[in-house]
Enzyme design. Structure first.
Site, PDB file in Angstrom:
ATOM      1  N   ASN A  41       0.289  10.369   8.637  1.00 62.70           N
ATOM      2  CA  ASN A  41       0.961  10.683   7.363  1.00 62.70           C
ATOM      3  C   ASN A  41       1.441  12.131   7.364  1.00 62.70           C
ATOM      4  OD1 ASN A  41      -1.847  11.276   7.220  1.00 62.70           O
ATOM      5  ND2 ASN A  41      -1.816  11.299   5.003  1.00 62.70           N
ATOM      6  N   GLU A  43       2.914  14.777   4.697  1.00 62.56           N
ATOM      7  CA  GLU A  43       3.127  15.040   3.272  1.00 62.56           C
ATOM      8  C   GLU A  43       4.174  16.129   3.062  1.00 62.56           C
ATOM      9  OE1 GLU A  43      -0.793  15.647   1.559  1.00 62.56           O
ATOM     10  OE2 GLU A  43      -1.199  13.493   1.719  1.00 62.56           O
ATOM     11  N   CYS A  52       4.021   7.759   4.938  1.00 62.51           N
ATOM     12  CA  CYS A  52       2.728   7.190   5.337  1.00 62.51           C
ATOM     13  C   CYS A  52       2.647   7.037   6.859  1.00 62.51           C
ATOM     14  CB  CYS A  52       2.535   5.823   4.707  1.00 62.51           C
ATOM     15  SG  CYS A  52       2.323   5.855   2.929  1.00 62.51           S
ATOM     16  N   GLU A  54       1.768   4.475   8.634  1.00 60.10           N
ATOM     17  CA  GLU A  54       2.292   3.200   9.147  1.00 60.10           C
ATOM     18  C   GLU A  54       3.803   3.281   9.337  1.00 60.10           C
ATOM     19  OE1 GLU A  54       0.343   3.784   6.575  1.00 60.10           O
ATOM     20  OE2 GLU A  54      -0.959   2.087   6.086  1.00 60.10           O
ATOM     21  N   CYS A  86      -0.381   0.680   1.950  1.00 57.67           N
ATOM     22  CA  CYS A  86       0.190   0.673   0.596  1.00 57.67           C
ATOM     23  C   CYS A  86       1.298  -0.377   0.519  1.00 57.67           C
ATOM     24  CB  CYS A  86       0.728   2.059   0.237  1.00 57.67           C
ATOM     25  SG  CYS A  86       2.316   2.454   0.989  1.00 57.67           S
ATOM     26  N   CYS A  89       4.449   0.270   2.636  1.00 56.89           N
ATOM     27  CA  CYS A  89       4.210   0.041   4.069  1.00 56.89           C
ATOM     28  C   CYS A  89       4.098  -1.446   4.388  1.00 56.89           C
ATOM     29  CB  CYS A  89       2.963   0.793   4.517  1.00 56.89           C
ATOM     30  SG  CYS A  89       3.253   2.578   4.592  1.00 56.89           S
TER      31      CYS A  89
HETATM   32  N1  THU Z   1      -1.140   6.987   3.018  1.00 55.03           N
HETATM   33  C1  THU Z   1      -0.788   6.457   4.221  1.00 55.03           C
HETATM   34  O1  THU Z   1      -0.490   7.190   5.170  1.00 55.03           O
HETATM   35  N2  THU Z   1      -0.773   5.115   4.338  1.00 55.03           N
HETATM   36  C2  THU Z   1      -1.083   4.241   3.341  1.00 55.03           C
HETATM   37  O2  THU Z   1      -0.920   3.037   3.506  1.00 55.03           O
HETATM   38  C3  THU Z   1      -1.652   4.746   2.104  1.00 55.03           C
HETATM   39  C4  THU Z   1      -1.498   6.203   1.861  1.00 55.03           C
HETATM   40  C5  THU Z   1      -1.158   8.456   2.870  1.00 55.03           C
HETATM   41  C6  THU Z   1      -0.090   8.998   1.961  1.00 55.03           C
HETATM   42  C7  THU Z   1      -0.703  10.296   1.512  1.00 55.03           C
HETATM   43  O3  THU Z   1      -0.421  11.287   2.471  1.00 55.03           O
HETATM   44  C8  THU Z   1      -2.214  10.031   1.537  1.00 55.03           C
HETATM   45  O4  THU Z   1      -2.389   8.863   2.319  1.00 55.03           O
HETATM   46  C9  THU Z   1      -2.819   9.812   0.156  1.00 55.03           C
HETATM   47  O5  THU Z   1      -2.166   8.800  -0.529  1.00 55.03           O
END
Ligand code: THU
Length: 131
Positions: A41, A43, A52, A54, A86, A89
């Site tokens: 991930n 940000e 994310c 994935e 999520c 994704c």
């Molecule tokens: N996140 C992911 O990388 N994948 C997911 O399926 C759920 C959330 C990340 C996004 C963000 O950087 C952190 O997790 C908190 O939501």
């Protein structure tokens, strides 16, 4: 269950850029040719721009010419329980992985949950728009 794939995802999570949530996520995508492409991930201070793990892995894989995928593992080392992908994704994974492809997710290698793409995204539709 592919423990090596999960461990690859856990390794990718160590490279997470998550200074805002402090929630590291790693993904390891098993390609049709047996290679593994990683994602994490990434940000942004404009929070909605966060990518994310994935989707990061899918974009990296497509960018390096891969089009077939067999499975994906997702590691969330900062959670106390297995966190599935999520909603966004799930939709993107369903674009490229077949309904019976395996999705493994967990916070630790000894607590991995496993399901299929179809289980993550039931009533999936509109693949025929591509023709
Ligand atoms: N996140 C992911 O990388 N994948 C997911 O399926 C759920 C959330 C990340 C996004 C963000 O950087 C952190 O997790 C908190 O939501």
């Amino acid at each position: 269950m592919d423990k090596a794939l999960f461990l690859a995802a856990a390794d990718a999570a160590t490279r997470s850029y998550s200074p805002y949530s402090k929630f590291r996520v790693g993904a390891a995508l098993l390609c049709g040719d047996g290679s593994v492409i990683l994602g994490t991930n990434v940000e942004n201070r404009s929070f909605g721009l966060t990518i994310c793990a994935e989707r990061s892995a899918i974009v990296a894989a497509i960018s390096s010419g891969k089009r077939e995928f067999k499975a994906i593992a997702i590691a969330t080392p900062d959670s106390t329980y297995a966190v599935g992908p999520c909603g966004a994704c799930r939709q993107v994974l369903s674009e490229f992985l077949p309904p019976d492809a395996l999705v493994e997710f967990g916070s630790r290698a000894d607590d991995i949950q496993c399901c299929t793409i179809a289980e993550l995204l039931p009533h999936d539709a509109l693949h025929d728009l591509k023709t």
